[in-house]
Scaffold this motif. Structure first.
Motif, short mmCIF file in Angstrom:
data_model
loop_
_atom_site.label_atom_id
_atom_site.label_comp_id
_atom_site.label_asym_id
_atom_site.label_seq_id
_atom_site.Cartn_x
_atom_site.Cartn_y
_atom_site.Cartn_z
N ASP A 45 -55.15 -32.04 89.48
CA ASP A 45 -55.23 -31.68 90.90
C ASP A 45 -53.83 -31.40 91.47
OD1 ASP A 45 -57.95 -31.76 91.14
OD2 ASP A 45 -58.04 -33.78 91.98
N ALA A 46 -52.86 -32.21 91.08
CA ALA A 46 -51.49 -32.02 91.58
C ALA A 46 -50.92 -30.69 91.09
CB ALA A 46 -50.60 -33.18 91.14
N ILE A 47 -51.21 -30.35 89.84
CA ILE A 47 -50.75 -29.07 89.29
C ILE A 47 -51.42 -27.93 90.04
CG2 ILE A 47 -50.75 -27.59 87.25
CD1 ILE A 47 -50.58 -30.16 85.56
N ARG A 48 -52.72 -28.06 90.27
CA ARG A 48 -53.46 -27.01 90.98
C ARG A 48 -52.90 -26.81 92.38
NH1 ARG A 48 -58.09 -29.26 90.96
NH2 ARG A 48 -59.12 -28.20 89.23
N ALA A 49 -52.51 -27.92 93.02
CA ALA A 49 -51.99 -27.83 94.39
C ALA A 49 -50.55 -27.34 94.43
CB ALA A 49 -52.09 -29.21 95.06
N GLY A 50 -49.86 -27.32 93.28
CA GLY A 50 -48.46 -26.91 93.26
C GLY A 50 -47.57 -27.88 94.00
N ASN A 51 -47.96 -29.17 94.01
CA ASN A 51 -47.25 -30.20 94.76
C ASN A 51 -46.39 -31.02 93.80
OD1 ASN A 51 -46.53 -32.57 96.18
ND2 ASN A 51 -48.33 -32.38 97.51
N ASP A 52 -45.09 -30.75 93.77
CA ASP A 52 -44.20 -31.43 92.82
C ASP A 52 -44.10 -32.92 93.08
OD1 ASP A 52 -43.64 -29.20 91.32
OD2 ASP A 52 -41.83 -28.68 92.43
N ALA A 53 -44.06 -33.32 94.35
CA ALA A 53 -43.95 -34.75 94.68
C ALA A 53 -45.19 -35.49 94.19
CB ALA A 53 -43.77 -34.93 96.18
N LEU A 54 -46.34 -34.89 94.42
CA LEU A 54 -47.59 -35.50 93.96
C LEU A 54 -47.68 -35.50 92.45
CD1 LEU A 54 -50.28 -36.78 94.76
CD2 LEU A 54 -51.26 -34.46 94.88
N LEU A 55 -47.23 -34.41 91.82
CA LEU A 55 -47.26 -34.34 90.37
C LEU A 55 -46.38 -35.43 89.75
CD1 LEU A 55 -48.05 -32.95 87.73
CD2 LEU A 55 -46.19 -31.32 88.10
N ARG A 56 -45.21 -35.63 90.33
CA ARG A 56 -44.31 -36.69 89.85
C ARG A 56 -45.01 -38.05 89.90
NH1 ARG A 56 -38.49 -38.21 92.71
NH2 ARG A 56 -38.25 -40.29 91.78
N GLU A 57 -45.68 -38.31 91.02
CA GLU A 57 -46.37 -39.59 91.19
C GLU A 57 -47.53 -39.74 90.20
OE1 GLU A 57 -49.07 -41.93 94.55
OE2 GLU A 57 -47.79 -40.24 95.15
N GLU A 58 -48.32 -38.68 90.07
CA GLU A 58 -49.50 -38.76 89.20
C GLU A 58 -49.12 -38.83 87.73
OE1 GLU A 58 -52.18 -39.52 90.33
OE2 GLU A 58 -52.09 -38.94 92.43
N LEU A 59 -48.03 -38.19 87.34
CA LEU A 59 -47.56 -38.32 85.96
C LEU A 59 -47.15 -39.76 85.67
CD1 LEU A 59 -45.48 -35.03 85.47
CD2 LEU A 59 -47.56 -35.68 84.24
N GLY A 60 -46.59 -40.44 86.69
CA GLY A 60 -46.27 -41.84 86.52
C GLY A 60 -47.51 -42.68 86.31
N ASP A 61 -48.58 -42.37 87.06
CA ASP A 61 -49.84 -43.09 86.89
C ASP A 61 -50.44 -42.84 85.51
OD1 ASP A 61 -49.55 -44.04 89.44
OD2 ASP A 61 -50.94 -42.62 90.35
N LEU A 62 -50.29 -41.61 85.02
CA LEU A 62 -50.80 -41.29 83.69
C LEU A 62 -49.97 -42.01 82.63
CD1 LEU A 62 -52.90 -39.67 82.11
CD2 LEU A 62 -51.31 -37.74 82.10
#
Length: 262
Positions: A45-62
């Protein structure tokens, strides 16, 4: 400037959580399964949204899930994160023999095919159908069962579409949205032909260099945005979407599409 945390720091934190947090200590590989799947979707979802801040956070969760499973396995004496890293490095080097060895560059599926008894070996049971179709075709291509270009898949799509037409029942006034599902031999044949058509379209996507799941996801987003536009336009003109005619809705749809390309 303070040094950034290392991967070893994350492992130390995970081990500490397992020792001192009641919830973390109670988790097992089995109990963590839903979280791993959920986190992967949130990264997507973060990749789809193009949101780098969210992607950084979600990669941490993964990453948390990778660490969690590694530490649980470590406690069981099965393997540790170092073993995971070792397997990863060995696999990546094996995938690139032209970079890390004396081999020549070859498609990954061709190399993997030599280690399998069947193309279905190792495919996850719960892999979404669209992804599974793509992977099956990709693996079949790895053993030489493939067309040389898009012409073959395109012709196959046309053939399957003709077979669907042959199985479609004639239109009936009783064919309304919400009618009871039909289960008879004709329906089974139609279902089979539509499945073949979808499978052929997936193969056409693959040969064209397009992942069908990503293409369909973008089509879903496009349709949703356009239909929201139809709903807004209908409301502005005093039309109730559920009561408007198909011609009225189609006219609004065309206007929304035109507005996308001034």
């Amino acid at each position: 400037m303070q040094a950034k945390p290392t991967l070893e720091d994350t492992l130390l934190l995970m081990r500490d959580l397992r020792r001192r947090c009641e919830w973390d200590a109670a988790q097992t590989h089995e109990s963590l399964r839903p979280y791993l799947i959920e986190e992967a979707y949130e990264v997507d979802d973060a990749i789809r949204a193009g949101n780098d801040a969210l992607l950084r956070e979600e990669l941490g969760d993964l990453l948390l899930q990778v660490l969690f499973h590694s530490v649980v396995a470590e406690e069981r004496g099965a393997f540790d994160f170092g073993d995971v890293a070792d397997t990863f490095i060995a696999k990546m080097k094996a995938r690139h023999p032209h970079l890390y060895g004396d081999g020549v560059k070859r498609p990954w599926e061709q190399m993997k095919a030599k280690k399998r008894d069947s193309i279905v070996d190792g495919l996850p049971a719960d892999l979404p159908s669209l992804h599974r179709a793509f992977r099956l075709q990709d693996r079949a291509a790895g053993v030489g069962f493939d067309w040389p270009d898009v012409a073959g898949p395109l012709q196959k799509v046309e053939e399957e579409l003709d077979e669907v037409r042959d199985e479609l029942p004639p239109p009936s006034p009783e064919d309304v949205v919400g009618s009871a599902p039909v289960s008879d031999r004709q329906h089974e044949r139609l279902e089979g032909e539509l499945g073949d058509l979808l499978f052929a379209v997936v193969n056409l996507c693959r040969k064209a260099g397009v992942h069908p799941a990503i293409a369909l996801d973008k089509a879903n987003v496009k349709f949703a945005l356009r239909f929201r536009g139809v709903e807004r336009m209908a409301a502005a003109r005093g039309l109730v979407v559920g009561e408007a005619t198909l011609q009225e809705l189609d006219t609004l749809w065309d206007e929304v599409k035109k507005g996308e390309h001034p």
